[in-house]
Motif scaffolding. Structure first.
Motif, PDB file in Angstrom:
ATOM      1  N   HIS A 180       0.831  -1.203   0.000  1.00  0.00           N
ATOM      2  CA  HIS A 180       0.000   0.000   0.000  1.00  0.00           C
ATOM      3  C   HIS A 180       0.870   1.259   0.000  1.00  0.00           C
ATOM      4  O   HIS A 180       1.823   1.370   0.775  1.00  0.00           O
ATOM      5  N   ALA A 181       0.544   2.207  -0.875  1.00  0.00           N
ATOM      6  CA  ALA A 181       1.266   3.480  -0.925  1.00  0.00           C
ATOM      7  C   ALA A 181       0.711   4.417   0.152  1.00  0.00           C
ATOM      8  O   ALA A 181      -0.402   4.929   0.033  1.00  0.00           O
ATOM      9  N   TRP A 182       1.493   4.633   1.182  1.00  0.00           N
ATOM     10  CA  TRP A 182       1.054   5.500   2.272  1.00  0.00           C
ATOM     11  C   TRP A 182       1.233   6.975   1.940  1.00  0.00           C
ATOM     12  O   TRP A 182       0.522   7.825   2.462  1.00  0.00           O
ATOM     13  N   TYR A 183       2.197   7.270   1.087  1.00  0.00           N
ATOM     14  CA  TYR A 183       2.407   8.670   0.706  1.00  0.00           C
ATOM     15  C   TYR A 183       3.095   8.710  -0.647  1.00  0.00           C
ATOM     16  O   TYR A 183       4.103   8.015  -0.855  1.00  0.00           O
ATOM     17  N   SER A 184       2.552   9.466  -1.563  1.00  0.00           N
ATOM     18  CA  SER A 184       3.194   9.625  -2.872  1.00  0.00           C
ATOM     19  C   SER A 184       2.964  11.040  -3.373  1.00  0.00           C
ATOM     20  O   SER A 184       1.925  11.659  -3.096  1.00  0.00           O
ATOM     21  N   HIS A 185       3.942  11.507  -4.126  1.00  0.00           N
ATOM     22  CA  HIS A 185       3.884  12.880  -4.637  1.00  0.00           C
ATOM     23  C   HIS A 185       4.850  12.995  -5.808  1.00  0.00           C
ATOM     24  O   HIS A 185       5.985  12.512  -5.736  1.00  0.00           O
ATOM     25  N   GLY A 186       4.413  13.620  -6.869  1.00  0.00           N
ATOM     26  CA  GLY A 186       5.295  13.840  -8.009  1.00  0.00           C
ATOM     27  C   GLY A 186       5.496  12.586  -8.846  1.00  0.00           C
ATOM     28  O   GLY A 186       4.734  11.622  -8.785  1.00  0.00           O
ATOM     29  N   ASP A 187       6.576  12.595  -9.644  1.00  0.00           N
ATOM     30  CA  ASP A 187       6.910  11.506 -10.564  1.00  0.00           C
ATOM     31  C   ASP A 187       8.266  10.926 -10.161  1.00  0.00           C
ATOM     32  O   ASP A 187       9.316  11.410 -10.589  1.00  0.00           O
ATOM     33  N   VAL A 188       8.240   9.889  -9.305  1.00  0.00           N
ATOM     34  CA  VAL A 188       9.473   9.313  -8.794  1.00  0.00           C
ATOM     35  C   VAL A 188      10.272   8.636  -9.898  1.00  0.00           C
ATOM     36  O   VAL A 188      11.493   8.841 -10.019  1.00  0.00           O
ATOM     37  N   ASP A 189       9.616   7.848 -10.728  1.00  0.00           N
ATOM     38  CA  ASP A 189      10.318   7.125 -11.791  1.00  0.00           C
ATOM     39  C   ASP A 189      11.002   8.089 -12.749  1.00  0.00           C
ATOM     40  O   ASP A 189      12.167   7.889 -13.148  1.00  0.00           O
ATOM     41  N   GLY A 190      10.300   9.141 -13.142  1.00  0.00           N
ATOM     42  CA  GLY A 190      10.890  10.125 -14.042  1.00  0.00           C
ATOM     43  C   GLY A 190      12.076  10.835 -13.413  1.00  0.00           C
ATOM     44  O   GLY A 190      13.101  11.074 -14.064  1.00  0.00           O
ATOM     45  N   ALA A 191      11.942  11.169 -12.122  1.00  0.00           N
ATOM     46  CA  ALA A 191      13.030  11.860 -11.429  1.00  0.00           C
ATOM     47  C   ALA A 191      14.256  10.965 -11.299  1.00  0.00           C
ATOM     48  O   ALA A 191      15.395  11.434 -11.414  1.00  0.00           O
ATOM     49  N   LEU A 192      14.045   9.681 -11.064  1.00  0.00           N
ATOM     50  CA  LEU A 192      15.176   8.746 -10.967  1.00  0.00           C
ATOM     51  C   LEU A 192      15.911   8.634 -12.301  1.00  0.00           C
ATOM     52  O   LEU A 192      17.143   8.519 -12.344  1.00  0.00           O
ATOM     53  N   LYS A 193      15.167   8.688 -13.397  1.00  0.00           N
ATOM     54  CA  LYS A 193      15.792   8.564 -14.717  1.00  0.00           C
ATOM     55  C   LYS A 193      16.676   9.769 -15.041  1.00  0.00           C
ATOM     56  O   LYS A 193      17.708   9.628 -15.699  1.00  0.00           O
ATOM     57  N   VAL A 212       2.908  -0.066  11.398  1.00  0.00           N
ATOM     58  CA  VAL A 212       4.186  -0.629  10.963  1.00  0.00           C
ATOM     59  C   VAL A 212       4.871   0.252   9.923  1.00  0.00           C
ATOM     60  O   VAL A 212       6.050   0.073   9.632  1.00  0.00           O
ATOM     61  N   SER A 213       4.124   1.205   9.345  1.00  0.00           N
ATOM     62  CA  SER A 213       4.714   2.133   8.385  1.00  0.00           C
ATOM     63  C   SER A 213       5.016   3.485   9.010  1.00  0.00           C
ATOM     64  O   SER A 213       5.715   4.313   8.410  1.00  0.00           O
ATOM     65  N   GLU A 214       4.498   3.709  10.215  1.00  0.00           N
ATOM     66  CA  GLU A 214       4.768   4.994  10.856  1.00  0.00           C
ATOM     67  C   GLU A 214       6.260   5.140  11.086  1.00  0.00           C
ATOM     68  O   GLU A 214       6.969   4.181  11.378  1.00  0.00           O
ATOM     69  N   GLY A 215       6.724   6.356  10.924  1.00  0.00           N
ATOM     70  CA  GLY A 215       8.161   6.588  10.979  1.00  0.00           C
ATOM     71  C   GLY A 215       8.787   6.587   9.608  1.00  0.00           C
ATOM     72  O   GLY A 215       9.922   7.031   9.430  1.00  0.00           O
ATOM     73  N   ALA A 216       8.022   6.102   8.578  1.00  0.00           N
ATOM     74  CA  ALA A 216       8.509   6.100   7.199  1.00  0.00           C
ATOM     75  C   ALA A 216       7.769   7.135   6.364  1.00  0.00           C
ATOM     76  O   ALA A 216       8.382   8.011   5.756  1.00  0.00           O
ATOM     77  N   PHE A 217       6.421   7.067   6.372  1.00  0.00           N
ATOM     78  CA  PHE A 217       5.651   7.941   5.486  1.00  0.00           C
ATOM     79  C   PHE A 217       5.303   9.285   6.111  1.00  0.00           C
ATOM     80  O   PHE A 217       4.846  10.207   5.417  1.00  0.00           O
ATOM     81  N   ASP A 218       5.518   9.436   7.412  1.00  0.00           N
ATOM     82  CA  ASP A 218       5.015  10.608   8.124  1.00  0.00           C
ATOM     83  C   ASP A 218       6.107  11.548   8.612  1.00  0.00           C
ATOM     84  O   ASP A 218       5.909  12.318   9.549  1.00  0.00           O
ATOM     85  N   GLN A 219       7.280  11.501   7.979  1.00  0.00           N
ATOM     86  CA  GLN A 219       8.376  12.379   8.376  1.00  0.00           C
ATOM     87  C   GLN A 219       8.353  13.679   7.565  1.00  0.00           C
ATOM     88  O   GLN A 219       7.759  13.739   6.486  1.00  0.00           O
ATOM     89  N   PRO A 220       9.008  14.731   8.053  1.00  0.00           N
ATOM     90  CA  PRO A 220       8.794  16.071   7.484  1.00  0.00           C
ATOM     91  C   PRO A 220       9.631  16.418   6.252  1.00  0.00           C
ATOM     92  O   PRO A 220       9.409  17.473   5.659  1.00  0.00           O
ATOM     93  N   TYR A 221      10.591  15.606   5.890  1.00  0.00           N
ATOM     94  CA  TYR A 221      11.510  15.998   4.826  1.00  0.00           C
ATOM     95  C   TYR A 221      10.761  16.353   3.536  1.00  0.00           C
ATOM     96  O   TYR A 221       9.883  15.616   3.086  1.00  0.00           O
ATOM     97  N   GLU A 222      11.164  17.479   2.955  1.00  0.00           N
ATOM     98  CA  GLU A 222      10.509  18.000   1.755  1.00  0.00           C
ATOM     99  C   GLU A 222      11.199  17.434   0.520  1.00  0.00           C
ATOM    100  O   GLU A 222      12.346  17.740   0.233  1.00  0.00           O
ATOM    101  N   MET A 223      10.472  16.595  -0.220  1.00  0.00           N
ATOM    102  CA  MET A 223      11.005  15.925  -1.393  1.00  0.00           C
ATOM    103  C   MET A 223      10.049  16.164  -2.562  1.00  0.00           C
ATOM    104  O   MET A 223       8.839  15.936  -2.429  1.00  0.00           O
ATOM    105  N   PRO A 224      10.543  16.580  -3.713  1.00  0.00           N
ATOM    106  CA  PRO A 224       9.654  16.883  -4.834  1.00  0.00           C
ATOM    107  C   PRO A 224       8.982  15.656  -5.435  1.00  0.00           C
ATOM    108  O   PRO A 224       7.879  15.753  -5.969  1.00  0.00           O
ATOM    109  N   ASN A 225       9.646  14.500  -5.341  1.00  0.00           N
ATOM    110  CA  ASN A 225       9.099  13.277  -5.917  1.00  0.00           C
ATOM    111  C   ASN A 225       9.320  12.145  -4.911  1.00  0.00           C
ATOM    112  O   ASN A 225      10.458  11.810  -4.582  1.00  0.00           O
TER     113      ASN A 225
END
Length: 768
Positions: free
Chosen positions: A345-358, A521-534
């Motif tokens: 399950h995707a707990w948090y998603s934003h932007g285009d991760v695959d495109g940014a990785l490329k 079990v996902s807390e601490g991963a999806f709920d942190q404050p770091y600002e990431m565009p993707n």
């Protein structure tokens, strides 16, 4: 006749209207119990939290379990502050079971929202959840939620009692209530009238409860914010404090039990002839598995020594549980395969991760692991029970008294009103006392004692080997940086067992459907404050036979190690200072940035990352983490000794937990959490042999000792915000801070816990 479809639709419509109407109503009060409060002669109850006696003592009714976290002191301070009571007159007593004591914020805190998600949907869901929890939740201590949950109700209870006492005094003196005030347990009037609480209590209890009590301006607080000595300190120093293991009712018998080595197993056959021949043995019998536990054989005897000796004389054949043959490598393989198949399950998603990785200039992958962990509280599992005349009295150290009472009644086939559950202090819990397997088991044993009370006490080995463990977890990362070393892509997926699904199945009989939806079990991963565009952060849960439960700081305990270690890896890839790298992603989170900068300043972070002093190499590592509403930053100073051992010399910690109710309690909890986290980081791991837990004693499941402790410096950030969690919040950053220092020191990254380094013996004791 109405068609069935029309009837059903109409029924649904009516139900929907009722739900909408109910949800629009204001929240129900949390000050008055459904049944009158029990009082002693000369004592009056002013609401569900405050009782006042003729001798002027103020009893604060406690609906949370004191487990060493100091919650009874903190909560009593809220009442005493608003009541303007004399602190020396404050006493505490356990609350009856009533819906007003349900823990609302623990439920709201488990909703699947990020802390900085302030949308309308979150606001509406939180509102509705709080209303539901008031009537359909449970009395529970956990999730670092006690002060957070009761901050307003207990202050309101104190303010109501203050208003009622003043009204009683004004009526007695025939003056205006507005001209009266309270000064340290006395109601006074400028004309010279004066009366102690005890003189007014009965009359005050007959006053109407104020609908909207006026709370104090925080600027006028006299107790809140002060380092008040713990209310339970004296009893623990002089030995008069009563823990679960200390309960000794008249006619007490003792029971020891041995359970099937593999979880979930039962007794096939046993030979009790040798054990039954021992003097003092009263009864030997098989015991079923309760609430996710394991079956075994119990011995009831005149004292615990005889019972334990008789256990050793038993010959038992077992029906092995579903873990038969299972090993840790087997579990690790299944976790890895599950993550290969699906990221859940995707707990948090934003932007285009695959495109940014490329398009990233630099990319990095990593895989981290954390093991099963036991709670290993100092006081082993125990419970005392008496079953007599169709009723049960249970003396239990539990975090969930209402759930425990429900299952006692279920075991005995009686109503909950026939169960008198008397709450006791546990000698440590860390989440283990959120389970009721041992309570149901103890009642089943006491049922065989012909009306006499029985204390069931597990040995240390049984406690360690029949726990509900912190889940093992595997986490994968794939991230990308641009040419300037800025983080532009973050992909993270982890896999573990679901804690909530197992807990609900064994305690509320809600089937575990294997859904990938457990926030804890996902807390601490999806709920942190770091600002990431993707960004994409997901979690998969899988079903395994190993029993898992809530462990201090839950998912944060391992997710923080994964994330903060990987952040340091990215900082190194970007050739940036770890503090600077983190700060660059906190531009919209001033609270987190302030904590990071504070702990960096405390530790003298501007010094070189690695340095040598007296031929010993030193390094520092940093970690920042938000959990249970609080933000914690830690810097660990670590050295590599000449003999190759590692010494954690100093841990610096800054915490923003909202308004600090009692700085003493906060420092104590933070220091204890750091030592607790260091134990998990360096020493603790549950392993399996042929499906049975190997570890049984502290010699096999070690903890950090006094001569291994670092110096600890704690700074509490000033705040006027609503108080947040403390008891668990300082555990998560410890392991990554130390691991990051070790990587700087040795050039080698640890990708699994426990860290593969031996601690140097001879460190300083804790000091704040």
């Amino acid at each position: 006749m109405l068609k069935r479809r029309t009837f059903l639709l109409g029924g649904v419509g009516v139900a929907g209207a009722l739900v909408i109407g109910w949800s629009a109503l204001p929240p129900r009060q949390r000050l008055v119990t459904s049944e009158p409060m029990p009082v002693r002669p000369g004592e009056a109850a002013l609401n569900g939290y405050v009782k006042i006696a003729a001798d002027n003592t103020v009893t604060v009714v406690m609906c949370r379990t004191e487990m060493g976290q100091g919650v009874h002191t903190g909560l009593a301070m809220l009442i005493a502050e608003e009541l303007d009571a004399n602190w020396d007159d404050i006493r505490v007593a356990n609350a009856p079971l009533d819906d007003i004591y349900n823990n609302i914020e623990s439920v709201a805190g488990d909703l699947p929202f990020r802390p900085d998600n302030d949308g309308v949907v979150k606001e509406a869901v939180v509102w509705l959840t709080r209303k539901l929890a008031r009537d359909f939740g449970t009395v529970m201590t956990g999730g670092s939620s006690s002060i957070n949950d009761l901050w307003l109700p207990m202050r309101e209870a104190g303010a109501c009692a203050r208003t009622m006492l003043i009204a009683a005094a004004a009526g007695r003196w025939d003056v205006r209530a507005a001209d009266c005030r309270i000064e340290k347990g006395m109601v006074v009037h400028d004309a010279g009238h004066k009366a102690a609480f005890g003189q007014l209590a009965m009359a005050a209890s007959r006053q109407p409860l104020p609908r909207k009590p006026v709370l104090k301006d925080p600027e006028k607080f006299q107790l809140i914010g002060k380092p008040i000595t713990r209310i339970d300190a004296a009893s623990k120093l002089n030995g008069s404090a009563v823990f679960g293991i200390d309960v000794v009712p008249d006619g007490l018998l003792y029971a020891s039990i041995v359970m099937c080595p593999t979880h979930g197993g039962t007794v096939a056959h046993f030979d009790a002839s040798a054990a039954a021949a021992l003097a003092g043995v009263r009864k030997i019998f098989a015991v079923d598995a309760y609430n996710g536990g394991t079956g075994g054989v119990a011995v009831v005897a005149e004292n615990m020594f005889i019972a334990m000796k008789a256990i050793d004389a038993l010959t038992i054949n077992w029906n092995d549980g579903p873990m038969k043959g299972l090993t840790v490598p087997d579990i690790d393989k299944r976790l890895t395969q599950a993550l290969d198949e699906s990221e859940g399950h995707a707990w948090y998603s934003h932007g285009d991760v695959d495109g940014a990785l490329k398009r990233a200039a630099h990319t990095l992958k990593a895989e981290y692991r954390a093991p099963y962990l036991a709670h290993a509280a100092l006081e082993p599992v125990n419970c005392t029970a008496q079953v007599k005349d169709g009723k049960a009295t249970v003396w239990a150290a539990t975090q969930v008294p209402a759930v425990a009472r429900m299952h006692v009644a279920r075991v005995l086939g009686i109503g909950t009103e026939q169960v008198d559950l008397q709450q006791q202090m546990p000698g440590g819990a860390f989440g283990r006392r959120l389970e009721v397997d041992f309570i149901a088991q103890a009642v089943a044993i006491a049922r065989e004692a012909e009306g006499r009370p029985v204390q069931t006490l597990w040995t240390r080995q049984q406690d360690m080997r029949h726990d509900f463990y912190r889940p093992a977890c595997v986490s994968r990362f794939h991230a990308g940086l641009d040419e300037q070393g800025r983080l532009i892509a973050w992909h993270n997926a982890s896999v573990s067992q679901s804690i909530v699904a197992g807990w609900l199945a064994r305690n509320y009989r809600i089937p575990d459907l294997g859904l990938n939806f457990d926030k804890t079990v996902s807390e601490g991963a999806f709920d942190q404050p770091y600002e990431m565009p993707n960004v994409w952060i997901g979690q998969r849960t899988i079903q395994l036979p190993m029993p898992v439960g809530f462990w201090r700081s839950v998912g944060h305990s391992h997710q923080a190690f994964f994330i903060e270690s990987f952040i340091d890896e990215l900082a190194a890839l970007a050739r940036k200072d770890p503090v600077v790298f983190r700060a660059s992603m906190l531009t919209k989170h001033p609270r987190h940035l302030a904590v990071l900068q504070k702990v960096a300043s405390m530790s003298g972070w501007r010094m070189p990352a690695v340095w040598t002093a007296k031929d010993v190499r030193h390094a520092r590592g940093v970690a920042l983490h938000e959990a249970f509403g609080s933000v914690v930053g830690q810097v660990a100073q670590v050295s590599l000794q000449k003999d190759g051992t590692v010494k954690v010399e100093h841990v610096y910690c800054a915490i923003d937990c909202g308004l600090p109710v009692n700085p003493n309690l906060i420092r104590q909890q933070v220091e204890g959490a750091i030592v607790f986290g260091l134990s998990a980081a360096f020493k603790e791991e549950i392993t399996l042999k042929d499906g049975a837990v190997v570890q049984g004693l502290y010699s096999e499941y070690d903890v950090v000792r006094m001569d291994e402790c670092p110096d600890i410096t704690v700074e509490i950030m000033p705040s006027k915000s609503h108080p947040q969690g403390v008891g668990e919040t300082a555990v998560p950053p410890v392991a990554p801070a130390v691991a990051n220092a070790l990587c700087a020191l040795t050039g080698t990254r640890d990708y699994a816990l426990p860290l593969k380094h031996k601690l140097y013996v001879g460190g300083a004791t804790c000091a704040s």
